[in-house]
Design an enzyme around this catalytic site. Structure first.
Site, PDB file in Angstrom:
ATOM      1  N   GLU A 146      16.127 -32.514 -34.760  1.00 40.49           N
ATOM      2  CA  GLU A 146      16.694 -32.891 -33.468  1.00 40.49           C
ATOM      3  C   GLU A 146      18.211 -33.060 -33.607  1.00 40.49           C
ATOM      4  OE1 GLU A 146      13.611 -34.886 -30.792  1.00 40.49           O
ATOM      5  OE2 GLU A 146      14.371 -36.425 -32.110  1.00 40.49           O
ATOM      6  N   LYS A 189       9.987 -43.020 -25.199  1.00 43.35           N
ATOM      7  CA  LYS A 189      11.063 -44.004 -25.428  1.00 43.35           C
ATOM      8  C   LYS A 189      10.750 -45.287 -24.646  1.00 43.35           C
ATOM      9  CE  LYS A 189      14.148 -40.110 -26.042  1.00 43.35           C
ATOM     10  NZ  LYS A 189      15.504 -39.626 -26.139  1.00 43.35           N
ATOM     11  N   GLU A 203      17.855 -42.321 -32.279  1.00 49.45           N
ATOM     12  CA  GLU A 203      18.203 -43.566 -31.568  1.00 49.45           C
ATOM     13  C   GLU A 203      17.919 -44.781 -32.445  1.00 49.45           C
ATOM     14  OE1 GLU A 203      15.936 -42.630 -28.079  1.00 49.45           O
ATOM     15  OE2 GLU A 203      17.363 -41.034 -27.629  1.00 49.45           O
ATOM     16  N   HIS A 227      13.827 -41.624 -35.664  1.00 48.86           N
ATOM     17  CA  HIS A 227      14.466 -40.999 -34.491  1.00 48.86           C
ATOM     18  C   HIS A 227      15.953 -41.354 -34.495  1.00 48.86           C
ATOM     19  CE1 HIS A 227      15.518 -40.146 -30.330  1.00 48.86           C
ATOM     20  NE2 HIS A 227      14.470 -39.345 -30.320  1.00 48.86           N
ATOM     21  N   GLY A 281      18.917 -35.723 -24.949  1.00 55.93           N
ATOM     22  CA  GLY A 281      19.199 -36.388 -23.674  1.00 55.93           C
ATOM     23  C   GLY A 281      20.495 -35.966 -23.028  1.00 55.93           C
ATOM     24  N   SER A 312      16.599 -31.844 -25.514  1.00 58.69           N
ATOM     25  CA  SER A 312      16.654 -31.254 -24.171  1.00 58.69           C
ATOM     26  C   SER A 312      15.738 -30.038 -24.021  1.00 58.69           C
ATOM     27  CB  SER A 312      18.101 -30.913 -23.795  1.00 58.69           C
ATOM     28  OG  SER A 312      18.896 -32.085 -23.792  1.00 58.69           O
ATOM     29  N   ASN A 359       7.935 -38.027 -26.467  1.00 55.61           N
ATOM     30  CA  ASN A 359       8.476 -39.334 -26.862  1.00 55.61           C
ATOM     31  C   ASN A 359       8.925 -40.038 -25.592  1.00 55.61           C
ATOM     32  OD1 ASN A 359       9.856 -41.504 -27.899  1.00 55.61           O
ATOM     33  ND2 ASN A 359      11.556 -40.301 -28.756  1.00 55.61           N
TER      34      ASN A 359
HETATM   35  C1  PEP Z   1      13.911 -37.053 -28.147  1.00 51.06           C
HETATM   36  O1  PEP Z   1      14.110 -38.178 -27.760  1.00 51.06           O
HETATM   37  O2  PEP Z   1      13.309 -36.881 -29.214  1.00 51.06           O
HETATM   38  C2  PEP Z   1      14.409 -35.950 -27.337  1.00 51.06           C
HETATM   39  C3  PEP Z   1      14.389 -34.768 -27.854  1.00 51.06           C
HETATM   40  O3  PEP Z   1      14.871 -36.258 -26.084  1.00 51.06           O
HETATM   41  P1  PEP Z   1      15.281 -35.201 -24.923  1.00 51.06           P
HETATM   42  O4  PEP Z   1      14.156 -34.187 -24.843  1.00 51.06           O
HETATM   43  O5  PEP Z   1      15.369 -36.022 -23.673  1.00 51.06           O
HETATM   44  O6  PEP Z   1      16.560 -34.574 -25.309  1.00 51.06           O
END
Ligand code: PEP
Length: 248
Positions: free
Chosen positions: A166, A12, A96, A94, A172, A211, A10
């Site tokens: 998630e 973003k 976000e 997601h 992040g 992460s 992803n």
């Molecule tokens: C994501 O945005 O779906 C995500 C898991 O980000 P990150 O790997 O940076 O934590």
């Protein structure tokens, strides 16, 4: 039940068109048999990235989509337009989007309908905040998100569904759920899915996201109910994302 591992990046709001095309071209060389891989660029980069990797096994997805097909909806992109641009997947819900753009299970449900109507593969994101986990609400939150997002669909309609678990506190932040915490949540997600789609639950891929890096991917992906990863930060660099693909 053998499920094909699925690793999705992803991007973003990162990577310009030229940066995204260069990364995607590089990733084609990192693909390996038996592992499904996709990248989800910005709407702007999606078409050129899809063109650049056409004919390869690298899939391309959108990060979101609107439920109407076209019309006076300034700033939106629809599932049919994403498909026409070369998308095979669409990320939905997601955290976000939920946090900054008012996404709810009800609006995700509408988007899901549009995505499935176009024959695109939905990657449905769910996950709890730290306050919810600490408050003992993990299972309740996941159940509500799954049942709300999938309301009204039959198992046959959801044949291609991918779910991404998630935990919001791990996105992040550099803080990953332990493999035991992730496996426990994934097993719970699969049990909720069983109530909604019956035996299809055994075939639904459940990705872990939060992460994921080269050094923790192998352990996470070796858990029985973790079928892949949705990767943010570590999907932006060829070496990092390639190492995660190699670990799958
Ligand atoms: C994501 O945005 O779906 C995500 C898991 O980000 P990150 O790997 O940076 O934590």
């Amino acid at each position: 039940m053998a499920r094909t591992p699925f690793i999705a990046g992803n991007w973003k709001l990162n990577l310009t068109v030229s940066e995204g095309v260069a990364l995607a071209k590089g990733l084609v060389g990192a693909l390996k048999p038996g592992v499904e891989v996709a990248v989800c660029p910005t709407f702007l980069a999606l078409y050129p990235v899809a063109q650049a990797v056409a004919g390869s096994a690298l899939g391309v997805g959108g990060q979101n989509c609107y439920w109407e097909e076209k019309g006076a909806f300034t700033g939106e992109a629809s599932a049919s337009f994403l498909k026409d641009a070369g998308a095979k997947y669409v990320i939905l819900g997601h955290s976000e989007r939920r946090q900054y753009f008012g996404e709810t299970d009800a609006t995700i449900n509408k988007r899901l309908k549009a995505v499935l109507a176009q024959g695109l593969v939905p990657i449905l994101c769910i996950g709890e905040t730290l306050a919810e986990r600490d408050g003992g609400l993990l299972q309740q939150v996941l159940k509500t998100q799954i049942e709300g997002s999938l309301a009204g669909f039959t198992a046959a309609q959801l044949e291609t569904l991918v779910v991404a678990y998630e935990p919001v506190w791990a996105i992040g932040t550099g803080r990953t759920a332990s493999s035991a915490q992730a496996q426990e949540a994934h097993a719970f997600v699969r049990s909720v899915l069983r109530g909604v789609v019956g035996d299809l639950a055994d075939r639904v891929r459940i990705q872990y996201g939060g992460s994921v890096k080269a050094d923790n991917a192998k352990e996470l992906l070796s858990q029985p109910d973790i079928d892949g990863a949705l990767v943010g930060g570590a999907s932006l660099k060829l070496a990092d994302f390639s190492a995660i693909i190699a670990a799958a």
